[in-house]
Design an enzyme around this catalytic site. Sequence first.
Site, PDB file in Angstrom:
ATOM      1  N   SER A 207       0.802  -1.183  -0.150  1.00  0.00           N
ATOM      2  CA  SER A 207       0.068   0.088   0.245  1.00  0.00           C
ATOM      3  C   SER A 207       0.903   1.272  -0.098  1.00  0.00           C
ATOM      4  O   SER A 207       2.127   1.294   0.448  1.00  0.00           O
ATOM      5  CB  SER A 207      -0.775  -0.030   1.274  1.00  0.00           C
ATOM      6  OG  SER A 207      -1.495   1.195   1.422  1.00  0.00           O
TER       7      SER A 207
ATOM      8  N   TYR B 136      -1.160  -0.150  10.543  1.00  0.00           N
ATOM      9  CA  TYR B 136      -1.250  -0.647   9.361  1.00  0.00           C
ATOM     10  C   TYR B 136      -0.351  -0.341   8.159  1.00  0.00           C
ATOM     11  O   TYR B 136       0.205  -1.121   7.463  1.00  0.00           O
ATOM     12  CB  TYR B 136      -2.529   0.025   8.590  1.00  0.00           C
ATOM     13  CG  TYR B 136      -2.889  -0.462   7.177  1.00  0.00           C
ATOM     14  CD1 TYR B 136      -3.365  -1.608   6.750  1.00  0.00           C
ATOM     15  CD2 TYR B 136      -2.673   0.628   6.249  1.00  0.00           C
ATOM     16  CE1 TYR B 136      -3.782  -1.908   5.420  1.00  0.00           C
ATOM     17  CE2 TYR B 136      -3.130   0.334   4.743  1.00  0.00           C
ATOM     18  CZ  TYR B 136      -3.656  -1.002   4.473  1.00  0.00           C
ATOM     19  OH  TYR B 136      -3.855  -1.286   3.231  1.00  0.00           O
TER      20      TYR B 136
HETATM   21  P1  NAP Z   1     -11.468  -5.754   0.894  1.00  0.00           P
HETATM   22  O1  NAP Z   1     -12.475  -5.264  -0.061  1.00  0.00           O
HETATM   23  O2  NAP Z   1     -11.824  -5.450   2.260  1.00  0.00           O
HETATM   24  O3  NAP Z   1     -11.297  -7.408   0.709  1.00  0.00           O
HETATM   25  C1  NAP Z   1     -10.632  -7.966   1.563  1.00  0.00           C
HETATM   26  C2  NAP Z   1     -10.190  -9.320   0.966  1.00  0.00           C
HETATM   27  O4  NAP Z   1      -9.249 -10.236   1.982  1.00  0.00           O
HETATM   28  C3  NAP Z   1     -11.425 -10.283   1.022  1.00  0.00           C
HETATM   29  O5  NAP Z   1     -11.395 -11.359  -0.105  1.00  0.00           O
HETATM   30  C4  NAP Z   1     -11.322 -10.985   2.154  1.00  0.00           C
HETATM   31  O6  NAP Z   1     -12.067 -12.299   2.350  1.00  0.00           O
HETATM   32  C5  NAP Z   1      -9.905 -11.257   2.699  1.00  0.00           C
HETATM   33  N1  NAP Z   1      -9.609 -11.249   4.033  1.00  0.00           N
HETATM   34  C6  NAP Z   1      -9.756 -10.306   5.012  1.00  0.00           C
HETATM   35  N2  NAP Z   1      -9.255 -10.906   6.065  1.00  0.00           N
HETATM   36  C7  NAP Z   1      -8.867 -12.020   5.832  1.00  0.00           C
HETATM   37  C8  NAP Z   1      -8.361 -13.077   6.636  1.00  0.00           C
HETATM   38  N3  NAP Z   1      -7.934 -13.048   8.026  1.00  0.00           N
HETATM   39  N4  NAP Z   1      -7.981 -14.226   5.984  1.00  0.00           N
HETATM   40  C9  NAP Z   1      -8.455 -14.475   4.667  1.00  0.00           C
HETATM   41  N5  NAP Z   1      -8.758 -13.485   3.908  1.00  0.00           N
HETATM   42  C10 NAP Z   1      -8.876 -12.497   4.270  1.00  0.00           C
HETATM   43  O7  NAP Z   1     -10.006  -5.149   0.686  1.00  0.00           O
HETATM   44  P2  NAP Z   1      -9.327  -4.523  -0.453  1.00  0.00           P
HETATM   45  O8  NAP Z   1      -9.389  -3.337  -0.621  1.00  0.00           O
HETATM   46  O9  NAP Z   1      -9.797  -5.203  -1.943  1.00  0.00           O
HETATM   47  O10 NAP Z   1      -7.908  -4.779  -0.398  1.00  0.00           O
HETATM   48  C11 NAP Z   1      -7.013  -5.822  -0.773  1.00  0.00           C
HETATM   49  C12 NAP Z   1      -5.765  -5.678  -0.443  1.00  0.00           C
HETATM   50  O11 NAP Z   1      -5.257  -4.256  -1.009  1.00  0.00           O
HETATM   51  C13 NAP Z   1      -5.294  -5.487   1.047  1.00  0.00           C
HETATM   52  O12 NAP Z   1      -4.095  -6.074   1.279  1.00  0.00           O
HETATM   53  C14 NAP Z   1      -5.322  -4.001   1.276  1.00  0.00           C
HETATM   54  O13 NAP Z   1      -4.475  -3.724   2.640  1.00  0.00           O
HETATM   55  C15 NAP Z   1      -4.849  -3.493   0.001  1.00  0.00           C
HETATM   56  N6  NAP Z   1      -4.879  -2.248  -0.448  1.00  0.00           N
HETATM   57  C16 NAP Z   1      -6.005  -1.886  -0.638  1.00  0.00           C
HETATM   58  C17 NAP Z   1      -6.112  -0.113  -0.924  1.00  0.00           C
HETATM   59  C18 NAP Z   1      -7.742   0.272  -0.941  1.00  0.00           C
HETATM   60  O14 NAP Z   1      -7.827   1.570  -1.184  1.00  0.00           O
HETATM   61  N7  NAP Z   1      -8.684  -0.387  -1.145  1.00  0.00           N
HETATM   62  C19 NAP Z   1      -5.126   0.611  -0.886  1.00  0.00           C
HETATM   63  C20 NAP Z   1      -3.893   0.017  -0.628  1.00  0.00           C
HETATM   64  C21 NAP Z   1      -3.969  -1.356  -0.408  1.00  0.00           C
HETATM   65  P3  NAP Z   1     -13.629 -12.242   2.885  1.00  0.00           P
HETATM   66  O15 NAP Z   1     -14.488 -11.588   1.886  1.00  0.00           O
HETATM   67  O16 NAP Z   1     -13.936 -13.598   3.165  1.00  0.00           O
HETATM   68  O17 NAP Z   1     -13.878 -11.292   3.957  1.00  0.00           O
END
Ligand code: NAP
Length: 247
Positions: A142, A156
């Site tokens: 991130s 984080y």
């Molecule tokens: P999200 O919409 O909250 O989706 C999270 C995903 O991770 C879901 O598939 C969830 O599974 C899974 N997950 C969460 N906790 C878990 C656990 N304990 N064990 C196994 N799977 C788990 O998040 P996102 O925004 O797509 O983020 C994905 C990645 O990108 C993350 O690493 C996040 O830190 C990074 N990121 C996101 C952003 C942003 O702005 N969105 C920016 C920078 C980095 P379930 O559906 O079963 O809960």
Amino acid sequence: MSKKLQGKRALVTGGSRGIGAAIAKRLAADGADVVITYAGNHDGAKTSVAAIEAEGVKGKAIQADAADAEAVRRAVDEAAASLGGIDILVHNAGVAEFAPLGGESLETYRRVFGVNVEGVLAGTVAALPHLSDGARVILVSSVSGFTAGFAGNSVYGASKAAASMFAKAWAHDLAPRGILVNAIQPGPVGTDMNPDEGEFADQIRALTVLKRYGRPEEIAGVASFLASDDASYITGATIDVGGGIFV
Ligand code: NAP
């Protein structure tokens, strides 16, 4: 004409929604068989597998808590058995929690580091015997791992800085096998974790050069590139995909 990831075997953690679902779908569209893991969202996992299979490749979902090293090891073994090996490992599963210094609890730290750091380490170690020579390991970090950006980002941000450092360190460890390791650092991307609406989103959007949130597909395209032959001279890198946030 064959697709650029034709015949590749991919494991994407956290593939049931958001960025992970977009990466899984994109790798499938580019020809890879894809196994996803997820925490508890069965419907999301089912939808994602259907999207993978709609691309004419194999898809499968495995429920596994990324913070539970034993569950992660079992999931990686099951994924490798189902795919016949792993050529592309994408560590995407992640959780975000923000609190001012002193306001975060030890539980917050354990949850965030458990999923974002321990889960990534345990998953990579478990994958070592299954990764093909020349495989790709891609970590979703991130911009928060690069710059604090705002108050409350310490736990984080530190967990995501670890992901970028893993990419650099593991690039050395795995180079003898021809395995390339890189990280992607997304800026704001509209997902459940970071919805593209509301006051917070308006503030964050204003910090980007492009004045908008990214779409999960815009991260998925970079993951697909890093998994492809076109990225053959990239390892240990962290690619910023943040719409110019914090530049
Ligand atoms: P999200 O919409 O909250 O989706 C999270 C995903 O991770 C879901 O598939 C969830 O599974 C899974 N997950 C969460 N906790 C878990 C656990 N304990 N064990 C196994 N799977 C788990 O998040 P996102 O925004 O797509 O983020 C994905 C990645 O990108 C993350 O690493 C996040 O830190 C990074 N990121 C996101 C952003 C942003 O702005 N969105 C920016 C920078 C980095 P379930 O559906 O079963 O809960």
